[in-house]
Design a protein around this motif. Structure first.
Motif, PDB file in Angstrom:
ATOM      1  N   GLN A 192       0.801  -1.218   0.000  1.00  0.00           N
ATOM      2  CA  GLN A 192       0.000   0.000   0.000  1.00  0.00           C
ATOM      3  C   GLN A 192       0.841   1.279   0.000  1.00  0.00           C
ATOM      4  OE1 GLN A 192      -3.283   0.077   2.697  1.00  0.00           O
ATOM      5  NE2 GLN A 192      -3.540   2.285   2.543  1.00  0.00           N
ATOM      6  N   ASP A 193       1.342   1.697   1.154  1.00  0.00           N
ATOM      7  CA  ASP A 193       1.973   3.015   1.251  1.00  0.00           C
ATOM      8  C   ASP A 193       3.221   3.134   0.385  1.00  0.00           C
ATOM      9  OD1 ASP A 193       0.497   4.620   3.445  1.00  0.00           O
ATOM     10  OD2 ASP A 193       0.703   2.629   4.321  1.00  0.00           O
ATOM     11  N   GLY A 194       4.017   2.079   0.289  1.00  0.00           N
ATOM     12  CA  GLY A 194       5.200   2.131  -0.553  1.00  0.00           C
ATOM     13  C   GLY A 194       4.874   2.343  -2.018  1.00  0.00           C
ATOM     14  N   PRO A 195       4.056   1.477  -2.643  1.00  0.00           N
ATOM     15  CA  PRO A 195       3.684   1.702  -4.048  1.00  0.00           C
ATOM     16  C   PRO A 195       2.937   3.012  -4.275  1.00  0.00           C
ATOM     17  CG  PRO A 195       3.227  -0.562  -3.410  1.00  0.00           C
ATOM     18  CD  PRO A 195       3.586   0.165  -2.159  1.00  0.00           C
ATOM     19  N   PHE A 196       2.049   3.391  -3.352  1.00  0.00           N
ATOM     20  CA  PHE A 196       1.324   4.650  -3.512  1.00  0.00           C
ATOM     21  C   PHE A 196       2.291   5.837  -3.508  1.00  0.00           C
ATOM     22  CE2 PHE A 196      -3.102   3.268  -1.795  1.00  0.00           C
ATOM     23  CZ  PHE A 196      -3.156   2.302  -2.789  1.00  0.00           C
ATOM     24  N   LEU A 197       3.284   5.792  -2.621  1.00  0.00           N
ATOM     25  CA  LEU A 197       4.261   6.870  -2.559  1.00  0.00           C
ATOM     26  C   LEU A 197       5.055   6.969  -3.853  1.00  0.00           C
ATOM     27  CD1 LEU A 197       5.816   9.062  -1.017  1.00  0.00           C
ATOM     28  CD2 LEU A 197       7.266   7.247  -0.075  1.00  0.00           C
ATOM     29  N   ILE A 198       5.460   5.837  -4.402  1.00  0.00           N
ATOM     30  CA  ILE A 198       6.236   5.843  -5.651  1.00  0.00           C
ATOM     31  C   ILE A 198       5.416   6.444  -6.790  1.00  0.00           C
ATOM     32  CG2 ILE A 198       7.295   4.356  -7.387  1.00  0.00           C
ATOM     33  CD1 ILE A 198       8.099   2.465  -5.130  1.00  0.00           C
ATOM     34  N   VAL A 199       4.154   6.032  -6.909  1.00  0.00           N
ATOM     35  CA  VAL A 199       3.300   6.558  -7.980  1.00  0.00           C
ATOM     36  C   VAL A 199       3.104   8.060  -7.826  1.00  0.00           C
ATOM     37  CG1 VAL A 199       0.976   6.513  -8.950  1.00  0.00           C
ATOM     38  CG2 VAL A 199       2.124   4.382  -8.391  1.00  0.00           C
ATOM     39  N   ARG A 200       2.844   8.514  -6.608  1.00  0.00           N
ATOM     40  CA  ARG A 200       2.614   9.945  -6.399  1.00  0.00           C
ATOM     41  C   ARG A 200       3.874  10.763  -6.653  1.00  0.00           C
ATOM     42  NH1 ARG A 200      -1.218   8.209  -1.440  1.00  0.00           N
ATOM     43  NH2 ARG A 200      -3.235   8.718  -2.407  1.00  0.00           N
ATOM     44  N   LEU A 201       5.022  10.238  -6.270  1.00  0.00           N
ATOM     45  CA  LEU A 201       6.265  10.952  -6.543  1.00  0.00           C
ATOM     46  C   LEU A 201       6.547  11.025  -8.042  1.00  0.00           C
ATOM     47  CD1 LEU A 201       8.634   9.637  -3.705  1.00  0.00           C
ATOM     48  CD2 LEU A 201       7.486  11.860  -3.859  1.00  0.00           C
ATOM     49  N   ILE A 202       6.250   9.955  -8.777  1.00  0.00           N
ATOM     50  CA  ILE A 202       6.441   9.974 -10.225  1.00  0.00           C
ATOM     51  C   ILE A 202       5.510  10.993 -10.875  1.00  0.00           C
ATOM     52  CG2 ILE A 202       6.176   8.611 -12.329  1.00  0.00           C
ATOM     53  CD1 ILE A 202       7.137   6.185 -10.778  1.00  0.00           C
ATOM     54  N   LEU A 203       4.269  11.038 -10.412  1.00  0.00           N
ATOM     55  CA  LEU A 203       3.324  12.005 -10.972  1.00  0.00           C
ATOM     56  C   LEU A 203       3.790  13.441 -10.743  1.00  0.00           C
ATOM     57  CD1 LEU A 203      -0.146  10.458 -10.008  1.00  0.00           C
ATOM     58  CD2 LEU A 203       0.908  10.557 -12.262  1.00  0.00           C
ATOM     59  N   MET A 204       4.318  13.712  -9.552  1.00  0.00           N
ATOM     60  CA  MET A 204       4.718  15.078  -9.234  1.00  0.00           C
ATOM     61  C   MET A 204       6.050  15.458  -9.884  1.00  0.00           C
ATOM     62  SD  MET A 204       3.536  15.677  -5.278  1.00  0.00           S
ATOM     63  CE  MET A 204       4.543  14.329  -4.635  1.00  0.00           C
ATOM     64  N   SER A 205       6.992  14.524  -9.948  1.00  0.00           N
ATOM     65  CA  SER A 205       8.321  14.863 -10.441  1.00  0.00           C
ATOM     66  C   SER A 205       8.444  14.745 -11.961  1.00  0.00           C
ATOM     67  CB  SER A 205       9.364  13.967  -9.772  1.00  0.00           C
ATOM     68  OG  SER A 205       9.112  12.598 -10.082  1.00  0.00           O
ATOM     69  N   TYR A 206       7.920  13.691 -12.542  1.00  0.00           N
ATOM     70  CA  TYR A 206       8.101  13.448 -13.971  1.00  0.00           C
ATOM     71  C   TYR A 206       6.971  14.040 -14.810  1.00  0.00           C
ATOM     72  CZ  TYR A 206       9.117  10.956 -18.319  1.00  0.00           C
ATOM     73  OH  TYR A 206       9.400  10.648 -19.632  1.00  0.00           O
ATOM     74  N   PHE A 207       5.720  13.814 -14.376  1.00  0.00           N
ATOM     75  CA  PHE A 207       4.578  14.292 -15.161  1.00  0.00           C
ATOM     76  C   PHE A 207       4.101  15.678 -14.732  1.00  0.00           C
ATOM     77  CE2 PHE A 207       4.459   9.675 -15.536  1.00  0.00           C
ATOM     78  CZ  PHE A 207       4.272   9.508 -16.898  1.00  0.00           C
ATOM     79  N   LYS A 208       4.719  16.263 -13.699  1.00  0.00           N
ATOM     80  CA  LYS A 208       4.402  17.612 -13.242  1.00  0.00           C
ATOM     81  C   LYS A 208       2.932  17.772 -12.848  1.00  0.00           C
ATOM     82  CE  LYS A 208       8.626  18.585 -14.313  1.00  0.00           C
ATOM     83  NZ  LYS A 208       9.656  18.655 -13.245  1.00  0.00           N
ATOM     84  N   VAL A 209       2.363  16.700 -12.283  1.00  0.00           N
ATOM     85  CA  VAL A 209       0.993  16.760 -11.773  1.00  0.00           C
ATOM     86  C   VAL A 209       1.076  17.091 -10.286  1.00  0.00           C
ATOM     87  CG1 VAL A 209      -1.164  15.497 -11.427  1.00  0.00           C
ATOM     88  CG2 VAL A 209       0.217  15.090 -13.485  1.00  0.00           C
ATOM     89  N   ILE A 210       0.757  18.317  -9.951  1.00  0.00           N
ATOM     90  CA  ILE A 210       0.898  18.775  -8.570  1.00  0.00           C
ATOM     91  C   ILE A 210      -0.403  19.457  -8.149  1.00  0.00           C
ATOM     92  CG2 ILE A 210       2.167  20.257  -6.977  1.00  0.00           C
ATOM     93  CD1 ILE A 210       4.593  19.997  -8.768  1.00  0.00           C
ATOM     94  N   ASN A 211      -0.986  18.973  -7.078  1.00  0.00           N
ATOM     95  CA  ASN A 211      -2.132  19.638  -6.460  1.00  0.00           C
ATOM     96  C   ASN A 211      -2.052  19.424  -4.953  1.00  0.00           C
ATOM     97  OD1 ASN A 211      -3.643  17.086  -5.774  1.00  0.00           O
ATOM     98  ND2 ASN A 211      -3.733  16.930  -8.015  1.00  0.00           N
ATOM     99  N   GLN A 212      -2.911  20.108  -4.246  1.00  0.00           N
ATOM    100  CA  GLN A 212      -2.824  20.120  -2.787  1.00  0.00           C
ATOM    101  C   GLN A 212      -3.027  18.733  -2.187  1.00  0.00           C
ATOM    102  OE1 GLN A 212      -5.511  22.884  -0.993  1.00  0.00           O
ATOM    103  NE2 GLN A 212      -4.718  22.611   1.061  1.00  0.00           N
ATOM    104  N   MET A 213      -4.034  17.999  -2.658  1.00  0.00           N
ATOM    105  CA  MET A 213      -4.328  16.685  -2.102  1.00  0.00           C
ATOM    106  C   MET A 213      -3.231  15.687  -2.441  1.00  0.00           C
ATOM    107  SD  MET A 213      -6.966  17.173  -0.366  1.00  0.00           S
ATOM    108  CE  MET A 213      -7.262  15.465   0.095  1.00  0.00           C
ATOM    109  N   LEU A 214      -2.679  15.791  -3.649  1.00  0.00           N
ATOM    110  CA  LEU A 214      -1.626  14.865  -4.045  1.00  0.00           C
ATOM    111  C   LEU A 214      -0.394  15.052  -3.168  1.00  0.00           C
ATOM    112  CD1 LEU A 214      -0.878  12.681  -6.119  1.00  0.00           C
ATOM    113  CD2 LEU A 214       0.032  14.487  -7.570  1.00  0.00           C
ATOM    114  N   VAL A 215      -0.029  16.299  -2.904  1.00  0.00           N
ATOM    115  CA  VAL A 215       1.127  16.572  -2.049  1.00  0.00           C
ATOM    116  C   VAL A 215       0.864  16.092  -0.622  1.00  0.00           C
ATOM    117  CG1 VAL A 215       2.535  18.399  -1.047  1.00  0.00           C
ATOM    118  CG2 VAL A 215       1.892  18.513  -3.461  1.00  0.00           C
TER     119      VAL A 215
END
Length: 368
Positions: free
Chosen positions: A267-290
């Motif tokens: 759970q938390d490990g894979p979710f963290l990796i996906v969210r970090l990829i979205l924010m760093s590589y795909f530049k998807v940044i919003n308040q809830m995601l952070v």
């Protein structure tokens, strides 16, 4: 009591089948596949499991694993995948259609109550059937995002409620079941937020590979629900002498290790990796995601700290044990004066009638 167990086992599985068929019906209404009704055949293993459980086990479950929950996942997850992969499911952005349907249903029901006076039973039955047809027709017109989100929400709620209603199998107590249900509530909330916050982003929706990856991680996280190992302790065999760190950890802290493993790898490990990829590589940044990325990071860090405390505590004990008892020691585990660690519960082995000192660790009965 035996009849109540059978009723609970049958009613819970019937809820699973009905909800799975509802998801298949929604896929057919969306016109996603010409033969999507074949997805209903995925309920056959659950029906077979129901018959075997009622006849062989008298409705009772198993110790470590819930086949009913696992087969329910198999029956409904493909339908949810098809709904999420359907591009048109993101065209609706309001709940006005659902409000309109509810108001229409209320007005039709009021008209039905007014016309029931003096009508025959046959006319009342016809009116009820007509009202049901109108309601189903209006309900099917609800926009796809509402249906998809509603199926996700009811899916997670049924997993928790169904696990509660299913008869307890051997080896798990009601106290352990309550702990498991509380864990599932927090887990379900995080899983729902993970899918809703990521798949609604336009950048994610326009990248099919990313959508497949998110749904794969979501499916992987659902596999923790059929398992009960996070609240049950695995005792070591009586002939096993835990003289190494891994064996001693497994003997005394199997439930803790499983809980840590779920968090880090499911759970938390894979979710963290996906969210970090979205924010760093795909530049998807919003308040809830952070916020949820920070939450996943804190959980992973705390779980690693917990694992480190357990390993160091066991290693300290083994080093103290190999050095032999010192003067003033009564050869009891957990009475070492140099480690400063509180005593723990004895393992119960006649050859080692002592306790392991583990700092900040709960006492769990060990291997015999």
């Amino acid at each position: 009591m035996g009849a109540l167990v059978l009723v609970n086992a049958l009613a819970t599985r019937l809820l699973f089948v009905l909800h799975s068929l509802l998801a298949v019906w929604r896929v057919s209404r969306a016109g996603l596949r010409p033969r999507c009704w074949l997805l209903a055949l995925l309920n056959l293993p659950l029906a077979l499991e129901t018959v075997l459980t009622l006849t062989v086990n008298r409705g009772r479950g198993y110790r470590w694993f819930s086949p009913a929950i696992f087969l329910y996942l198999i029956s409904i997850v493909p339908s949810l995948w098809l709904l999420e992969l359907h591009d048109e499911t993101q065209n609706c952005t309001s709940l006005s259609s659902l409000t309109k349907i509810l108001s229409q249903n209320i007005s039709v029901e009021e008209d039905l109550n007014q016309t029931q006076v003096g009508d025959s039973k046959h006319q009342r039955a016809d009116q009820l059937i007509e009202t049901a047809k109108v309601f189903v027709s209006n309900l099917s017109a609800v926009c796809e995002p509402v249906w998809t989100l509603g199926l996700h929400q009811t899916f997670l709620l049924l997993l928790i409620i169904g696990r509660w209603l299913l008869p307890i199998g051997g080896g798990i107590t009601r106290d352990q079941l309550s702990q498991l249900l509380l864990m599932f509530v927090g887990t379900a909330a995080d899983i729902l937020e993970f899918t809703s916050e990521t798949l609604e982003e336009e950048t994610v929706r326009n990248n099919p590979v990313l959508v497949y990856a998110i749904l794969t991680i979501w499916t992987w996280s659902m596999l923790q629900f059929p398992l009960d190992l996070a609240v049950q302790h695995i005792s070591c065999p009586s002939f096993m002498t835990p003289n190494t760190v891994p064996s001693l950890l497994l003997c005394r802290y199997s439930a803790d290790l499983w809980n840590i493993g779920i968090s880090l790898f499911i759970q938390d490990g894979p979710f963290l990796i996906v969210r970090l990829i979205l924010m760093s590589y795909f530049k998807v940044i919003n308040q809830m995601l952070v916020f949820f990325a920070a939450k996943n990071f804190l959980v992973v860090a705390l779980q690693l700290y917990r694992l480190t405390v357990l390993v160091l505590g066991v290693y300290t004990f083994l080093r103290h044990k190999s050095a032999g008892p010192k003067e003033g020691d009564d050869n009891r585990w957990g009475q070492s004066t140099d480690s400063g660690l509180p005593p723990s519960t004895p393992l119960g082995n006649s050859k080692m009638d002592t306790t392991i000192p583990l700092e900040d660790s709960p006492t769990i009965s060990g291997c015999p």
